[in-house]
Write a protein that holds these residues in place. Structure first.
Motif, short mmCIF file in Angstrom:
data_model
loop_
_atom_site.label_atom_id
_atom_site.label_comp_id
_atom_site.label_asym_id
_atom_site.label_seq_id
_atom_site.Cartn_x
_atom_site.Cartn_y
_atom_site.Cartn_z
N ASN A 68 44.11 34.60 34.35
CA ASN A 68 43.10 35.14 33.46
C ASN A 68 41.78 35.20 34.22
O ASN A 68 41.60 34.51 35.22
CB ASN A 68 42.94 34.25 32.22
N ASP A 69 40.86 36.01 33.71
CA ASP A 69 39.53 36.08 34.29
C ASP A 69 38.89 34.70 34.28
O ASP A 69 39.02 33.95 33.31
CB ASP A 69 38.69 37.07 33.47
N LYS A 70 38.24 34.34 35.38
CA LYS A 70 37.52 33.07 35.58
C LYS A 70 38.44 31.87 35.80
O LYS A 70 37.97 30.74 35.85
CB LYS A 70 36.54 32.77 34.44
N ALA A 71 39.75 32.09 35.96
CA ALA A 71 40.66 30.99 36.28
C ALA A 71 40.27 30.41 37.64
O ALA A 71 39.89 31.15 38.56
CB ALA A 71 42.10 31.47 36.31
N LYS A 72 40.36 29.10 37.78
CA LYS A 72 40.07 28.42 39.05
C LYS A 72 41.35 28.31 39.86
O LYS A 72 42.43 28.03 39.32
CB LYS A 72 39.53 27.02 38.79
N LEU A 73 41.23 28.51 41.19
CA LEU A 73 42.39 28.34 42.07
C LEU A 73 42.82 26.89 42.05
O LEU A 73 42.00 25.98 42.12
CB LEU A 73 42.02 28.75 43.49
N ARG A 74 44.14 26.68 41.95
CA ARG A 74 44.72 25.34 41.97
C ARG A 74 45.76 25.27 43.09
O ARG A 74 46.38 26.28 43.44
CB ARG A 74 45.40 25.02 40.64
N TYR A 85 44.35 45.77 37.12
CA TYR A 85 43.10 45.02 37.28
C TYR A 85 42.85 44.77 38.76
O TYR A 85 43.76 44.39 39.50
CB TYR A 85 43.18 43.64 36.61
N HIS A 86 41.60 44.94 39.18
CA HIS A 86 41.20 44.45 40.51
C HIS A 86 41.05 42.94 40.40
O HIS A 86 40.62 42.41 39.37
CB HIS A 86 39.86 45.06 40.94
N ILE A 95 38.61 33.19 39.98
CA ILE A 95 39.11 34.57 40.05
C ILE A 95 38.34 35.42 39.07
O ILE A 95 38.10 35.00 37.93
CB ILE A 95 40.62 34.59 39.73
N ALA A 96 37.93 36.61 39.49
CA ALA A 96 37.30 37.57 38.60
C ALA A 96 38.19 38.81 38.53
O ALA A 96 38.61 39.33 39.56
CB ALA A 96 35.90 37.95 39.10
N LEU A 97 38.49 39.23 37.32
CA LEU A 97 39.29 40.44 37.11
C LEU A 97 38.37 41.57 36.66
O LEU A 97 37.40 41.34 35.94
CB LEU A 97 40.37 40.20 36.05
N SER A 109 43.20 46.85 43.97
CA SER A 109 42.97 47.28 45.35
C SER A 109 43.10 46.07 46.27
O SER A 109 42.44 45.04 46.07
CB SER A 109 41.58 47.87 45.49
N ILE A 110 43.94 46.21 47.29
CA ILE A 110 44.11 45.14 48.27
C ILE A 110 42.81 44.94 49.05
O ILE A 110 42.41 43.80 49.31
CB ILE A 110 45.29 45.47 49.21
#
Length: 192
Positions: A68-74, A85-86, A95-97, A109-110
């Motif tokens: 989801n948008d704003k999820a933190k990497l774990r 979604y980019h 993470i920003a979507l 987009s890669i």
């Protein structure tokens, strides 16, 4: 040159045509205790919202999620850019979507994902560009190299469609050019 003691905060991997089988191979063989978060940006059909994460999850020995948008990497998690979604990586490790216009005819987009990782993580990012049918990702992986991150491009001889890795190789010389099995072995040898 590779520093065996370097630790990475994130691995970003991009691919298009033919990349599902490569990513499946890597995720099936990766150490189940692998700690470094892996962010996948794969070209996918806009109107098909499910199936890819489920397909990868069947093969992967570590969890695969669509964030989801704003999820933190774990740690010990694979993040797959959602359909249409980019996916950008932020300085705080979140993470920003985005639904901005397509870039290189692609959303996600890669290039966007790899470029944002280069900016946010600089020399602590490992970027991998896989098989694909267009040039999306070539500039982004070069940006990782320009910011002192480590770069791997799939050996074009091992690609189903080699346009994407060849486009990258025309722009710069990555740290390594490897086939899928060599990429897996390299990842499994990283310090955690």
């Amino acid at each position: 040159m590779y520093n065996q003691d370097q630790t990475y905060k994130v691995i970003v991997m991009g691919g298009s045509a033919g990349s599902f089988s490569v990513v499946s191979h890597i995720l099936a063989g990766i150490n189940p205790e692998f700690k470094i978060p892996i962010v996948l940006c794969l070209h996918r059909l806009k109107h098909v919202r499910s199936g890819l994460v489920e397909g990868l999850s069947l093969k992967s020995v570590i969890p695969v999620v669509e964030p989801n948008d704003k999820a933190k990497l774990r740690p010990n998690t694979v993040y797959l850019a959602p359909s249409n979604y980019h996916l950008f990586l932020e300085l705080d490790g979140s993470i920003a979507l985005s639904t901005e216009e397509s870039f290189n005819h692609s959303r996600p987009s890669i290039d966007y994902t790899l470029s944002s990782a280069a900016y946010a993580f600089r020399d602590r990012v490992l970027g991998i560009l896989l098989t694909g049918a267009n040039k999306d990702g070539a500039r982004g992986i070069k940006e990782i190299a320009d910011n002192k991150g480590f770069t791997i491009v799939q050996d074009p001889k091992s690609c189903d469609i080699d346009t994407m890795p060849r486009s990258a190789l025309q722009l710069f010389q990555p740290d390594l050019v490897l086939d899928p099995q060599q990429i897996l072995e390299f990842l499994n040898a990283l310090p955690q």
